[in-house]
Design a protein around this motif. Structure first.
Motif, mmCIF file in Angstrom:
data_model
loop_
_atom_site.group_PDB
_atom_site.id
_atom_site.type_symbol
_atom_site.label_atom_id
_atom_site.label_comp_id
_atom_site.label_asym_id
_atom_site.label_seq_id
_atom_site.Cartn_x
_atom_site.Cartn_y
_atom_site.Cartn_z
ATOM 1 N N THR A 242 8.106 3.858 -6.521
ATOM 2 C CA THR A 242 6.809 3.089 -6.534
ATOM 3 C C THR A 242 7.094 1.472 -6.249
ATOM 4 O O THR A 242 6.282 0.949 -5.918
ATOM 5 C CB THR A 242 6.228 2.912 -7.976
ATOM 6 O OG1 THR A 242 7.076 2.473 -9.018
ATOM 7 C CG2 THR A 242 6.246 4.275 -8.314
ATOM 8 N N CYS A 243 8.367 1.074 -6.173
ATOM 9 C CA CYS A 243 8.645 -0.454 -5.874
ATOM 10 C C CYS A 243 9.453 -0.463 -4.596
ATOM 11 O O CYS A 243 10.395 0.434 -4.284
ATOM 12 C CB CYS A 243 9.383 -1.040 -7.149
ATOM 13 S SG CYS A 243 8.489 -1.120 -8.492
ATOM 14 N N ARG A 244 9.126 -1.693 -3.743
ATOM 15 C CA ARG A 244 9.890 -2.032 -2.852
ATOM 16 C C ARG A 244 10.200 -3.441 -2.900
ATOM 17 O O ARG A 244 9.197 -4.365 -3.589
ATOM 18 C CB ARG A 244 9.350 -1.735 -1.345
ATOM 19 C CG ARG A 244 7.864 -2.671 -1.157
ATOM 20 C CD ARG A 244 7.382 -2.322 0.166
ATOM 21 N NE ARG A 244 6.079 -2.843 0.220
ATOM 22 C CZ ARG A 244 5.976 -4.128 0.503
ATOM 23 N NH1 ARG A 244 6.892 -4.784 1.139
ATOM 24 N NH2 ARG A 244 4.778 -4.558 0.782
ATOM 25 N N LEU A 245 11.423 -3.916 -2.907
ATOM 26 C CA LEU A 245 11.878 -5.300 -3.212
ATOM 27 C C LEU A 245 11.689 -6.170 -2.058
ATOM 28 O O LEU A 245 12.037 -5.832 -0.849
ATOM 29 C CB LEU A 245 13.398 -5.284 -3.793
ATOM 30 C CG LEU A 245 13.357 -4.197 -5.131
ATOM 31 C CD1 LEU A 245 15.026 -4.266 -5.439
ATOM 32 C CD2 LEU A 245 12.634 -4.641 -6.075
ATOM 33 N N THR A 246 11.215 -7.333 -2.118
ATOM 34 C CA THR A 246 11.066 -8.305 -1.337
ATOM 35 C C THR A 246 12.004 -9.584 -1.642
ATOM 36 O O THR A 246 11.925 -9.691 -2.773
ATOM 37 C CB THR A 246 9.542 -8.686 -0.999
ATOM 38 O OG1 THR A 246 9.001 -9.242 -2.105
ATOM 39 C CG2 THR A 246 8.841 -7.400 -0.541
ATOM 40 N N PHE A 247 12.142 -10.570 -0.704
ATOM 41 C CA PHE A 247 13.035 -11.585 -0.983
ATOM 42 C C PHE A 247 12.063 -12.862 -0.699
ATOM 43 O O PHE A 247 11.900 -12.961 0.413
ATOM 44 C CB PHE A 247 14.255 -11.441 -0.376
ATOM 45 C CG PHE A 247 15.037 -10.534 -0.733
ATOM 46 C CD1 PHE A 247 16.231 -10.618 -1.729
ATOM 47 C CD2 PHE A 247 14.909 -9.082 -0.354
ATOM 48 C CE1 PHE A 247 16.776 -9.296 -2.198
ATOM 49 C CE2 PHE A 247 15.850 -7.691 -0.732
ATOM 50 C CZ PHE A 247 16.495 -8.173 -1.804
ATOM 51 N N GLY A 248 12.183 -13.690 -1.769
ATOM 52 C CA GLY A 248 11.310 -15.011 -1.568
ATOM 53 C C GLY A 248 9.984 -14.988 -1.723
ATOM 54 O O GLY A 248 9.543 -13.803 -1.626
ATOM 55 N N GLY A 249 9.358 -16.075 -2.385
ATOM 56 C CA GLY A 249 8.016 -15.918 -2.698
ATOM 57 C C GLY A 249 7.559 -15.672 -3.922
ATOM 58 O O GLY A 249 8.591 -15.351 -4.740
ATOM 59 N N ASP A 250 6.364 -15.645 -4.198
ATOM 60 C CA ASP A 250 5.996 -15.067 -5.667
ATOM 61 C C ASP A 250 5.873 -13.648 -5.802
ATOM 62 O O ASP A 250 5.914 -13.093 -4.718
ATOM 63 C CB ASP A 250 4.470 -15.901 -5.988
ATOM 64 C CG ASP A 250 4.434 -17.397 -6.098
ATOM 65 O OD1 ASP A 250 5.781 -17.674 -6.496
ATOM 66 O OD2 ASP A 250 3.716 -17.934 -5.885
#
Length: 252
Positions: A232-240
């Motif tokens: 259910t989750c995808r990880l992003t880098f940077g930002g809120d």
């Protein structure tokens, strides 16, 4: 779903089958719809059930399918984007922290965590159990390890184990001062206790995010080991921190 002649395909059978099923998920199935059982799918595609299981497991790993207790295998909704970069994050328990404190005990940490903390292998630390929810569903579980040296005044606070003590540890941690953090992300398998908290099957694919928090002296003040549902989750880098569902797309 149609059938395919897998014998003539040069690539691995289960990988090609995964692609065929993935195309069918896009064109024939709706989010939440239950797939036929393994026997029916194996007969339809003319493959062994072991090959079918490999394909389904890969699709689950990619977040296309979910295995649900008492339901079966269903088509998964789009993954929710969770930012893990340093920007917009900070000290555990600070304003904007999305985690909910559930419990706090004193335990000997795993050897790998003790090494990150610079603590002795027989030195107990505060272990906070935290949960993260989205739309009423659990998406992540966290173990936050805080050595006694990071919260020296806590010994004077007479609070039993539980959520109240967890919040007290976080309040004391704020006094220390936050100087930065680093993170490591890896793929793993859900342990039995994490699986129960996240409503997953033990061994289900998860994303493990290990974060070291540094105090003003540059030493490791706390270590977080967060387990995110890989389906259910995808990880992003940077930002809120942002959550995306359906056709919504926001920059992170």
């Amino acid at each position: 779903m149609g059938t395919t002649q897998l014998e003539t395909v040069p690539e691995t059978k289960y990988w090609h089958l995964k692609q065929v099923i993935g195309e069918a998920l896009d064109s024939e199935f709706a989010v939440g719809e239950i797939l036929p059982n393994e026997r029916e799918l194996a007969a339809r595609f003319g493959v062994a059930r072991a090959t079918l299981r490999q394909a389904l497991e890969q699709l689950e790993l990619e977040g296309r399918l979910q295995r649900r207790r008492g339901v079966g295998t269903t088509v998964a909704p789009p993954r929710m984007g969770v930012a893990v970069g340093a920007a917009g994050n900070g000290w555990p328990g600070s304003s904007g922290d999305a985690w909910q404190a559930m419990d706090c005990t004193q335990e000997i940490p795993p050897a790998a965590v003790a090494d990150l903390l610079g603590a002795g292998l027989d030195e107990p630390v505060h272990v906070l159990r935290r949960s993260r929810m989205y739309s009423g569903q659990p998406v992540a579980a966290d173990l936050l390890y805080v050595p006694a040296a990071s919260v020296p005044d806590l010994s004077a606070i007479d609070i039993p184990d539980g959520a109240t003590r967890a919040r007290a540890v976080l309040r004391e941690l704020q006094r220390l001062g936050f100087e930065g953090e680093d993170r490591a992300v890896e793929l793993g398998s859900a342990r039995a206790d994490d699986a129960k908290q996240l409503d997953r099957l033990p061994g289900a694919p998860v994303l493990l995010v290990t974060t070291r928090y540094f105090g003003p002296d540059g030493r490791t003040a706390a270590v977080s080991v967060a387990t995110y549902r890989a389906d259910t989750c995808r990880l992003t880098f940077g930002g809120d921190v942002e959550f995306h569902s359906g056709d919504e797309r926001k920059a992170s």
